[in-house]
Structure formats: C-alpha cells, structure tokens
Design a protein around this motif. Structure first.
Motif, short mmCIF file in Angstrom:
data_model
loop_
_atom_site.label_atom_id
_atom_site.label_comp_id
_atom_site.label_asym_id
_atom_site.label_seq_id
_atom_site.Cartn_x
_atom_site.Cartn_y
_atom_site.Cartn_z
N GLY A 272 0.90 -1.13 -0.05
CA GLY A 272 -0.07 0.13 -0.09
C GLY A 272 0.78 1.21 0.09
O GLY A 272 2.22 1.18 0.29
N ARG A 296 2.05 -12.27 2.91
CA ARG A 296 1.16 -12.55 1.58
C ARG A 296 0.00 -13.52 2.02
O ARG A 296 0.23 -14.21 3.01
N GLU A 304 -1.64 -8.98 -1.91
CA GLU A 304 -0.83 -7.88 -2.38
C GLU A 304 0.13 -7.82 -3.00
O GLU A 304 0.85 -7.08 -2.96
N TYR A 307 1.88 -5.60 -5.73
CA TYR A 307 2.24 -4.46 -5.50
C TYR A 307 3.46 -4.18 -4.37
O TYR A 307 4.47 -3.56 -4.66
N TRP A 411 -12.34 -2.08 -4.81
CA TRP A 411 -11.41 -3.23 -4.42
C TRP A 411 -12.12 -4.50 -3.94
O TRP A 411 -11.61 -5.51 -3.90
N ARG A 563 -3.61 3.18 -7.05
CA ARG A 563 -4.36 1.77 -7.20
C ARG A 563 -5.36 2.06 -6.16
O ARG A 563 -5.61 2.87 -5.19
N GLN A 566 -7.26 -0.60 -0.59
CA GLN A 566 -7.50 -1.94 -0.22
C GLN A 566 -7.12 -2.13 1.22
O GLN A 566 -5.93 -2.30 1.35
N TYR A 568 -6.30 -3.58 4.77
CA TYR A 568 -5.45 -4.86 5.09
C TYR A 568 -6.66 -5.71 5.66
O TYR A 568 -7.29 -5.25 6.64
#
Length: 644
Positions: A272, A296, A304, A307, A411, A563, A566, A568
C-alpha cells in the motif's frame, strides 16, 4: 518496547517479592533479554527488557543519581539526544546514554510538563521516594499499553499496574471476570475505549494522560488532547505548500525512527501507499540498505503480492515474504487471543502475529510500519463514507446523490453496487447532519448486532448501557464546529486506532515475539500538522490521502499511488471452517457455551452450523464478525480463568 509492572501498597506494607516476580515473568515475551525488579517499603517495580538503545547500561528499574526517583519504562523517546543536551545544560548529570534516564531528569526538571516535550511512544511508571507517590503515564495516541487496578489490603489498598492484564492476574486478589460493558463496547467499536477494559476492575490508562497515586489520593491529568480547528479557522495555503510541509515532517519522523537505535531496524512493506512511502524515505534519505518484510495470503482475494514486488524492484531492498494460509490463521488463533486479551471481531491480528515471529526469527527486533497514515491523512473508506453520507444528508430527497455509493469500494469483490437497493438503504440510515457520529453510526449499528448472541442475562445488563453516547460525551468542546471529516477522524483515532490497530493488531502481536514497531505517521509533529490540514487536501473528491500522494509522487510508482484503496484484511470464517482446527469443537460444544454464561447456546449453535454448512465461504460481513467475536470471547474467558 519492553514490559513493565509494579505494586504500590498504600498502607506501606511490604510488597510480596513472589508476586512481583510472577508479574514480571509473565511479561518476558515483551522483554526477553533482561529482567529486573526493585523493592522498598510499600513499593515494587518490575521490568522485562527488550534492548534497543544503550545495550550496556540501560537496565531497569533505573534511578536518578540520589535514588530519590525510580522508573520502569516501556518504549522509546526518539528526541532523547536533544533533550539530554538541554538537561545537561541545566546542570543534570547522566550516568548512562539511555533515553530512560532522560525521562528521570526531565521529570525532575519539569514535572508532568516534560511529557509534552517527548517525541516517542511510551508507557512508564515513576516512583518518588520522598513524596511516596506513583505516577503512570502513556504516550499521546496509545502505542504502548498500560493497565492498572486496585485491590483492598490490610490498612489500605494495593495499586497494581502492568503492560498487559495477564500480569495483574498474578495477584490472587485481582478478579478474573469479563465486564459486560466492556463486551458491549467491544461489540460496537471493535474494541473497548480507555479507561474501560474488557475485565472487571481493570482500567486502561487513556492515551495522552497521566495518573498519580499517593497513600491517600488519586489524581488524573492530561498533557495532550487531539483537536481539530473549527471550519471557520481552517488554514489557507496551496496544495503544493502543504505537501512540502508534509514531506519535510514525514521524512524527519521516519529518519528519526530508523536511525535512533543501537540495533538494526527493518521495515514492513505491505504494497500500500503508507509502507511504500516510509520504505522509500528510508531508502532515499538514509545511508543504510533496508531490510523489508511482507505478508502474503494464499487466498488471492486478500493478497497484495504484486504491489509488494513492484516496490521491492523499485527500491532494491533485501526482502523476505511470509505467505499465510487459512489453516495457519485457524491454528494460531488461540495464541493470538491470549496475546490480545480482548474479543476480536476480525482475524487480521493472526497474520501479524505470524509475521512478527518471522521477523524475530530472521534476527530483527525493530520494524518501521505505516500505521496511522489512514487515520491522520484521511485514508479509510469510513471517511469517504462520511463525506458521502453528509452529501446525501444535505439533499435526502435526491434520487441522484446515492449513485455516488457505487464508487466507494472498487477493490471489494462483493461491492455494494451489486445490491444498490441495500446500499442506498444502508448509507441513508440515520442521516442527521447534526449527529456527531454520522460517519460511524452504520458501522456501530452493524457490529452491535453481535449483542443479540449474548446470554439473556447479559443482554438485560448491557441494554442499560448507551455505548455510543458514553463515547460522544467525551468529544472535546467545540467539536460540533469541526468539519465532518475531522469528527470522523477523532472517532476513528479514539476507538479503532488506539484500541485495535495499535493494540490487538499492533503492539500485542509484535511484542508477543519481542519485536518493537515504530510509526512515523504517529510522530507528534506530523499529528499536529495533519490535524491542521484543510480537509479538502486529505480527501479530494473521493480520492483518499490526496496530499500524501502529491507529496511523494516522485518516490512511489504510479501504479501504487493510483491503485484502489484496499484495507488490510484476512480470511475470517474461512480460517475456522474450511478445515476446522482441533480447539474449535471443544470451545463451541453447547455445554461449554452454556457454562460460560456469556452467549446464548442456541444462537451460537445456529451460527456455527451455518458456518459449517458453507465451510466458512461466502459468509456475510456480519456473520464473519459474529463468529470471530464468539470464538475469541470464549477463548479469552477460558484463558483468563485458567491463568495463574
């Protein structure tokens, strides 16, 4: 960050060393590298140390030169070198190079006014031997935890304090019961709000405050309070001017938190904008090669990784990744609850628990993170929702204004746009522009539905507690004149930031493995700057954190800057029911639920069977919250009753 604890017997009776030792030992996960206790008549201080600054001479509890003042301190004072120089110029003599000793001399010189000079994150206990008084203090926004309680003793009372409630329970006089009002707050705000905790008789020291105990009195005070300017006094200036100030402040805050350490410091990189900015600042404004860690998910809905890889490639960091599965979350959840010591409405703390363990196993014990950016600079969907709801409220008869809802969650797989009638109904409820909680009322009402699962006896008790009103009554004078975004930010910082993100998802998951988090976006200078920013530069239209993107456009790739937001998240019901962990059947067995006295056994059974039929997949937002809340509360009650 460390673990602190202590006992003050106001009658002057001796403190039992066995109790103080047990309290200190229960906090060893917070400070695995050294353990210290100090006792004299009626007082005992304990400390479990995580060595970050002054590794050789910084052990605690620590005294000043004549032993008239003692301290047990958890945290970091990032401007301690500057404060040390100032105090030396005023005649103070230091025997260590630690930030802890700076607090001792600063308190000698300025009293509680010294706390407002400190740039850091802390919880501390100061004992004045001459006055026989104990003072507890906590940082501005609640990064470091501090709990306290009192129990009757012969001829007086025992004041007990600790970084975590589990240490307080080492004293057999402290009750181990859940507070129904604490549950009501947890099932409304996602957390209790200080000074209330989820345990009867245990208080959570509010951020920005101190409390002083003597043998016959108790006094509270505040050295800092979050405030916003009235709409009529919002600052002028162009976006470019404000962006320059923001950049300068954040660069200095990040540099300070990365360089003021005697051990290596790593960084979390989520993919982010927040962690991308802080990591890019470290890479571009310090001389050190940065180590980064990312989380992840095996479930692609929450992952994510793409990114993250972009930023790693851009910055060339030494990078490591931990991939978490639904099964990992389900299996570790009891440990997570034991550390959080609160009901949880989301499983999101569990992956953070696993990540901090991974970081410590990799040889690091300090990480810089991006927490606080959303709260300070307008990054959450709830803030955009607040503006949307305010927009609709100003013309409630309009058929076109609710169309803006379609742009809120690009998102989310289950976007409200897929059910426009429901979305319009949800976002149009309680549309009173004068309501100080206009922004948060829908979230609170949704979460509070969990209370329908409570045992009937508890439902009767919490029904008398007007949860939201208790919080709104604490809003600063003049809040009615703030911009709606400012009121929403105050509510979010007071509830979710302090009680959940910095606690259940932050400090408690980091310190479970002896890892300290540092938060540049929560630097006091940046907090003050952000509070004074014109709201239009925080959210421009529906573009969240507009000014942050503007200020760091040269350091962060366009794909990350632009972006869709989104937040967490982690799998909730799917972590428990796609493959059930061994503990789940036992904790939800109807007889066990009945004996707990917290929930209605039939209501819980219905929810569990629904989750089992669907294997935790495709559950509603409410069902995900409810099942996580039920499981965490049942685990918490059992763990608390069994602690010794």
């Amino acid at each position: 960050m460390c673990g602190i604890c202590g006992i003050f017997d106001t009658s002057g009776s001796p403190v039992r060393r066995e109790t103080l030792d047990a309290m200190t030992d229960s906090l060893r996960h917070r400070g695995p590298e050294a353990r210290g206790t100090w006792l004299e008549r009626g007082i005992g201080l304990g400390h479990a140390r995580l060595s970050i600054i002054d590794l050789a001479t910084g052990d605690q509890p620590m005294s000043n030169e004549d032993a008239s003042l003692w301290i047990s301190f958890n945290g970091e004072v990032f401007n301690y070198l500057e404060l040390r120089d100032e105090l030396m110029a005023r005649g103070h003599i230091f025997k260590t190079t630690s930030d802890t000793e700076v607090i001792l001399h600063g308190y000698e010189e300025y009293g509680t006014d010294f706390f407002r000079r400190m740039n850091g994150q802390w919880a501390c206990a100061l004992w004045n031997t001459g006055r026989r008084e104990l003072l507890l203090c906590r940082d501005r926004v609640g990064i470091a935890p501090l709990f306290f309680t009192s129990v009757s003793s012969k001829g007086g009372r025992r004041i007990l304090f600790a970084s975590e409630p589990k240490a307080l329970f080492r004293d057999p006089g402290v009750p181990r019961e859940l507070d129904p009002r604490g549950l009501a707050e947890s099932f409304t705000f996602w957390t209790t709000v200080a000074p209330r905790s989820v345990f009867k008789g245990i208080r959570d020291l509010p951020p920005g405050r101190w409390i002083r105990f003597t043998e016959g009195s108790e006094q509270e005070g505040s050295y800092w309070e979050l405030r916003y300017p009235p709409r009529s006094a919002e600052t002028a200036g162009s976006a470019a001017e404000h962006a320059r100030h923001l950049r300068e402040t954040l660069v200095e805050a990040t540099r300070l938190r990365f360089t003021r350490s005697d051990v290596p410091v790593a960084a979390y990189l989520s993919g982010g904008i927040d962690s991308s900015v802080t990591t890019a600042v470290i890479r571009n404004f310090t001389d050190t090669r940065i180590k980064t860690f990312s989380l992840r998910f095996a479930d692609t809905e929450f992952d994510e990784g793409g990114y993250q890889e972009q930023m790693v490639s851009r910055l060339g960091t030494d990078h490591e990744t931990l991939t978490v599965t639904n099964q990992d979350i389900g299996e570790v959840f009891p440990e997570v609850v034991a550390q959080a010591e609160k009901p949880l409405l989301r499983t999101a703390p569990a992956p953070m628990f696993l990540l901090s363990r991974f970081v410590r196993d990799s040889g690091y014990k300090v990480v810089v993170t991006g927490e606080g950016s959303d709260e300070m600079l307008g990054g959450y969907d709830i803030f955009r929702e607040a503006l949307v709801r305010d927009f609709i409220a100003r013309a409630p008869e309009s058929a076109l204004r609710p169309e803006i809802i379609r742009h809120l969650y690009p998102w989310l797989q289950r976007n409200p746009a897929s059910a426009p009638a429901f979305a319009k109904s949800f976002f149009s409820q309680s549309l009173d522009p004068a309501d100080a909680a206009l922004s948060h009322r829908p979230r609170w009402q949704s979460a509070s539905g969990i209370m329908r699962l409570l045992h009937p006896d508890l439902q009767d008790e919490v029904a008398q507690y007007r949860v939201a009103d208790v919080l709104l009554e604490r809003m600063p004078a003049g809040a009615a004149g703030w911009h709606p975004l400012s009121r929403a930010q105050w509510l979010e910082i007071t509830t979710l930031l302090a009680g959940y993100l910095l606690a259940s998802q932050g400090d408690r998951m980091l310190m479970a493995h002896g890892v300290e988090g540092r938060f540049p976006f929560l630097d006091p200078d940046l907090i003050d700057l952000a509070a004074a920013l014109p709201p239009r530069y925080k959210i421009m239209g529906l573009d969240e954190k507009y000014l942050l993107k503007y200020a760091f456009a040269d350091l962060v790739p366009e794909q990350i800057l632009r972006r869709p937001k989104q937040p967490y998240r982690a799998p909730d019901a799917g972590s428990f029911f796609s493959r059930e962990p061994e503990w789940l059947k036992e904790i939800t067995e109807p007889r066990q639920v009945r004996n707990s006295g917290v929930f209605n056994p039939q209501a819980v059974e219905n929810l569990i069977q629904k989750c089992r039929r669907k294997k935790g997949q495709g559950m509603s937002n409410f069902d995900n919250m409810a099942v996580t809340a039920v499981l965490s509360t049942l685990l918490l009650q059992r763990q608390t009753a069994g602690s010794s």
